[in-house]
Design a protein around this motif. Structure first.
Motif, PDB file in Angstrom:
ATOM      1  N   GLY A   1      45.241  24.777  38.020  1.00  0.00           N
ATOM      2  CA  GLY A   1      44.128  24.664  38.948  1.00  0.00           C
ATOM      3  C   GLY A   1      44.100  25.711  40.040  1.00  0.00           C
ATOM      4  N   LYS A   2      45.093  26.615  40.080  1.00  0.00           N
ATOM      5  CA  LYS A   2      45.166  27.610  41.142  1.00  0.00           C
ATOM      6  C   LYS A   2      44.378  28.870  40.771  1.00  0.00           C
ATOM      7  CE  LYS A   2      48.033  25.257  43.744  1.00  0.00           C
ATOM      8  NZ  LYS A   2      47.678  24.799  45.112  1.00  0.00           N
ATOM      9  N   ARG A   3      44.033  29.629  41.818  1.00  0.00           N
ATOM     10  CA  ARG A   3      43.375  30.916  41.628  1.00  0.00           C
ATOM     11  C   ARG A   3      44.381  32.046  41.809  1.00  0.00           C
ATOM     12  NH1 ARG A   3      37.881  31.407  41.558  1.00  0.00           N
ATOM     13  NH2 ARG A   3      36.679  29.497  41.853  1.00  0.00           N
ATOM     14  N   PHE A   4      44.289  33.025  40.934  1.00  0.00           N
ATOM     15  CA  PHE A   4      45.132  34.211  41.006  1.00  0.00           C
ATOM     16  C   PHE A   4      44.268  35.431  41.296  1.00  0.00           C
ATOM     17  CE2 PHE A   4      47.825  31.409  38.652  1.00  0.00           C
ATOM     18  CZ  PHE A   4      49.129  31.850  38.834  1.00  0.00           C
ATOM     19  N   GLN A   5      44.760  36.295  42.174  1.00  0.00           N
ATOM     20  CA  GLN A   5      44.132  37.601  42.340  1.00  0.00           C
ATOM     21  C   GLN A   5      45.001  38.629  41.630  1.00  0.00           C
ATOM     22  OE1 GLN A   5      42.907  38.774  46.307  1.00  0.00           O
ATOM     23  NE2 GLN A   5      43.107  40.942  45.798  1.00  0.00           N
ATOM     24  N   LEU A   6      44.397  39.407  40.764  1.00  0.00           N
ATOM     25  CA  LEU A   6      45.125  40.395  39.970  1.00  0.00           C
ATOM     26  C   LEU A   6      44.621  41.790  40.276  1.00  0.00           C
ATOM     27  CD1 LEU A   6      45.015  38.624  36.479  1.00  0.00           C
ATOM     28  CD2 LEU A   6      46.845  38.503  38.184  1.00  0.00           C
ATOM     29  N   GLU A   7      45.536  42.715  40.456  1.00  0.00           N
ATOM     30  CA  GLU A   7      45.208  44.130  40.582  1.00  0.00           C
ATOM     31  C   GLU A   7      45.989  44.859  39.497  1.00  0.00           C
ATOM     32  OE1 GLU A   7      46.126  45.345  44.546  1.00  0.00           O
ATOM     33  OE2 GLU A   7      44.991  43.701  45.459  1.00  0.00           O
ATOM     34  N   CYS A   8      45.279  45.363  38.498  1.00  0.00           N
ATOM     35  CA  CYS A   8      45.928  45.958  37.314  1.00  0.00           C
ATOM     36  C   CYS A   8      45.609  47.442  37.226  1.00  0.00           C
ATOM     37  CB  CYS A   8      45.460  45.255  36.037  1.00  0.00           C
ATOM     38  SG  CYS A   8      45.736  43.475  36.028  1.00  0.00           S
ATOM     39  N   SER A   9      46.619  48.255  36.919  1.00  0.00           N
ATOM     40  CA  SER A   9      46.383  49.675  36.730  1.00  0.00           C
ATOM     41  C   SER A   9      45.548  49.905  35.485  1.00  0.00           C
ATOM     42  CB  SER A   9      47.717  50.430  36.623  1.00  0.00           C
ATOM     43  OG  SER A   9      48.452  49.996  35.488  1.00  0.00           O
ATOM     44  N   ALA A  10      44.899  51.059  35.429  1.00  0.00           N
ATOM     45  CA  ALA A  10      43.959  51.344  34.351  1.00  0.00           C
ATOM     46  C   ALA A  10      44.624  51.413  32.985  1.00  0.00           C
ATOM     47  CB  ALA A  10      43.237  52.663  34.634  1.00  0.00           C
TER      48      ALA A  10
ATOM     49  N   VAL B   1      47.382  42.030  25.921  1.00  0.00           N
ATOM     50  CA  VAL B   1      46.248  42.479  26.728  1.00  0.00           C
ATOM     51  C   VAL B   1      46.396  43.976  26.948  1.00  0.00           C
ATOM     52  CG1 VAL B   1      44.949  42.181  28.866  1.00  0.00           C
ATOM     53  CG2 VAL B   1      46.199  40.235  27.880  1.00  0.00           C
ATOM     54  N   VAL B   2      45.393  44.757  26.549  1.00  0.00           N
ATOM     55  CA  VAL B   2      45.451  46.215  26.626  1.00  0.00           C
ATOM     56  C   VAL B   2      44.294  46.714  27.493  1.00  0.00           C
ATOM     57  CG1 VAL B   2      45.448  48.372  25.336  1.00  0.00           C
ATOM     58  CG2 VAL B   2      46.455  46.319  24.311  1.00  0.00           C
ATOM     59  N   PHE B   3      44.635  47.448  28.552  1.00  0.00           N
ATOM     60  CA  PHE B   3      43.634  48.024  29.442  1.00  0.00           C
ATOM     61  C   PHE B   3      43.400  49.492  29.096  1.00  0.00           C
ATOM     62  CE2 PHE B   3      44.738  44.296  31.678  1.00  0.00           C
ATOM     63  CZ  PHE B   3      43.829  44.064  32.701  1.00  0.00           C
ATOM     64  N   ASP B   4      42.148  49.890  29.068  1.00  0.00           N
ATOM     65  CA  ASP B   4      41.757  51.300  28.939  1.00  0.00           C
ATOM     66  C   ASP B   4      40.461  51.460  29.724  1.00  0.00           C
ATOM     67  OD1 ASP B   4      41.618  53.931  28.222  1.00  0.00           O
ATOM     68  OD2 ASP B   4      40.855  53.560  26.201  1.00  0.00           O
ATOM     69  N   THR B   5      40.554  51.198  31.024  1.00  0.00           N
ATOM     70  CA  THR B   5      39.359  51.085  31.859  1.00  0.00           C
ATOM     71  C   THR B   5      38.985  52.363  32.591  1.00  0.00           C
ATOM     72  OG1 THR B   5      40.721  50.258  33.661  1.00  0.00           O
ATOM     73  CG2 THR B   5      39.730  48.618  32.213  1.00  0.00           C
ATOM     74  N   GLY B   6      39.925  53.319  32.667  1.00  0.00           N
ATOM     75  CA  GLY B   6      39.632  54.541  33.410  1.00  0.00           C
ATOM     76  C   GLY B   6      39.818  54.383  34.904  1.00  0.00           C
ATOM     77  N   GLN B   7      39.941  53.159  35.380  1.00  0.00           N
ATOM     78  CA  GLN B   7      40.199  52.910  36.792  1.00  0.00           C
ATOM     79  C   GLN B   7      40.893  51.563  36.938  1.00  0.00           C
ATOM     80  OE1 GLN B   7      36.453  52.803  38.829  1.00  0.00           O
ATOM     81  NE2 GLN B   7      35.656  51.100  37.640  1.00  0.00           N
ATOM     82  N   ASP B   8      41.547  51.370  38.070  1.00  0.00           N
ATOM     83  CA  ASP B   8      42.247  50.109  38.303  1.00  0.00           C
ATOM     84  C   ASP B   8      41.253  48.955  38.338  1.00  0.00           C
ATOM     85  OD1 ASP B   8      44.421  51.714  38.478  1.00  0.00           O
ATOM     86  OD2 ASP B   8      44.759  51.442  40.628  1.00  0.00           O
ATOM     87  N   VAL B   9      41.714  47.773  37.941  1.00  0.00           N
ATOM     88  CA  VAL B   9      40.860  46.593  37.857  1.00  0.00           C
ATOM     89  C   VAL B   9      41.357  45.545  38.845  1.00  0.00           C
ATOM     90  CG1 VAL B   9      40.087  44.689  36.383  1.00  0.00           C
ATOM     91  CG2 VAL B   9      40.286  47.000  35.436  1.00  0.00           C
ATOM     92  N   CYS B  10      40.442  44.960  39.588  1.00  0.00           N
ATOM     93  CA  CYS B  10      40.769  43.874  40.498  1.00  0.00           C
ATOM     94  C   CYS B  10      39.943  42.658  40.089  1.00  0.00           C
ATOM     95  CB  CYS B  10      40.457  44.265  41.940  1.00  0.00           C
ATOM     96  SG  CYS B  10      41.010  43.054  43.165  1.00  0.00           S
ATOM     97  N   ALA B  11      40.599  41.532  39.828  1.00  0.00           N
ATOM     98  CA  ALA B  11      39.886  40.350  39.343  1.00  0.00           C
ATOM     99  C   ALA B  11      40.502  39.087  39.917  1.00  0.00           C
ATOM    100  CB  ALA B  11      39.913  40.308  37.818  1.00  0.00           C
TER     101      ALA B  11
END
Length: 295
Positions: free
Chosen positions: A91-100, A39-49
């Motif tokens: 069945g669980k939910r995860f909250q993710l905060e990923c750097s850009a 998984v490769v991020f290049d979002t320009g800003q942090d991502v919260c999902a």
């Protein structure tokens, strides 16, 4: 906050997918119930999902770069290149905060197949029991990281060898499981020394511009110098100063996204630019000026 479905996010295909703007994923299925993704991020800003784990899979994660925070069932873990995460949360939910700039290797395997492959080694870990969820963060080591980086290079290739991907995935899994093993007399590291070595590692990496001496680490943690040297090799798979230098150069690579080579060297405590360049080249095989130009 965007909601993501893990099954759709990690859909098994040979081509790259973009399940979220600025995020690319490539997943290769190794056998039924066993897959690995880059998984490769290049979002320009942090991502919260928010993600939903729909299948009963054990997940093994290792960050190649960037940082992330994982929250699930009241547990919260900050992850970076210094540690790895194993989880089982059907069945669980995860909250993710990923750097850009996040880049992650994620291996997913069914509990049944994991038991078949790892046998007693897996049973001793008690990673999963019925539908109980669990998350385990453990210190990464050079062996896990090397296997993860090999997987990353293979998954970047459009026509990578399936046999090489499979063998690297098994190596990654094996070292990951070993990092989760409870300490025993075989390692020579008792629980108390384990905690002291973790404290020594944290102190070592607290200031990458100036390493403490091994004598200082011994004095501050209550371990003698021999146990620190031996313990680092056992627990982290690397010597004290090799670990410091590796993390220092990784930090340099990150800093050069915002600073020039001279500024980066100064921030990391180098008064001699040629010494910094030589250390960087030894770590990555290229000069820092070349690495900065290539992005």
């Amino acid at each position: 906050m965007q909601a993501l479905n893990s099954a759709e996010f990690f859909e098994t295909q040979s081509r790259w997918r973009t399940p979220h703007p600025g995020v690319q994923v490539r997943t290769i299925g190794l056998q039924p119930g066993f897959a690995v993704s880059l998984v490769v991020f290049d979002t320009g800003q942090d991502v919260c999902a928010m993600t939903q784990e729909e299948g009963a899979r054990v997940h093994f994660n290792c960050l190649l770069r960037g940082e992330t925070r994982v929250c699930c069932d009241g547990q919260s873990f900050a992850l970076d290149r210094a540690n790895v995460l194993a989880s089982f949360a059907p069945g669980k939910r995860f909250q993710l905060e990923c750097s850009a700039d996040c880049c992650n290797i994620e291996l997913r395997i069914t509990p049944q197949l994991l038991s078949q492959l790892a046998g007693e080694e897996c049973a001793r870990l008690c990673l999963f029991r019925g539908n109980d969820s669990c998350l385990f963060r453990s210190p990464g080591n050079l062996r896990i990281r090397d296997a993860a980086e090999r997987l990353g290079r293979l998954l970047i290739e459009e026509h990578s060898s399936s046999l090489l991907v499979h063998s690297s995935a098994l190596e990654f899994l094996a070292w990951h499981l070993k990092s989760l093993q409870p300490e025993s007399a075989e390692t020579g590291v008792c629980p108390r020394e384990h905690r002291q070595l973790l404290a020594a590692r944290e102190r070592l990496l607290s200031d990458l511009s100036q390493p403490p001496t091994i004598e200082q680490l011994a004095r501050e943690t209550g371990l003698n110098q021999l146990k620190i040297k031996r313990g680092f090799k056992i627990l982290f798979g690397i010597s004290v100063y090799a670990l410091f230098q590796r993390e220092r150069m990784e930090r340099a690579r990150h800093l050069m996204q915002r600073h020039n080579v001279t500024e980066t060297a100064s921030l990391l405590g180098y008064s001699n630019l040629s010494h910094f360049s030589a250390a960087f080249r030894k770590q990555f095989g290229i000069l820092p000026s070349t690495a900065r130009r290539l992005g």
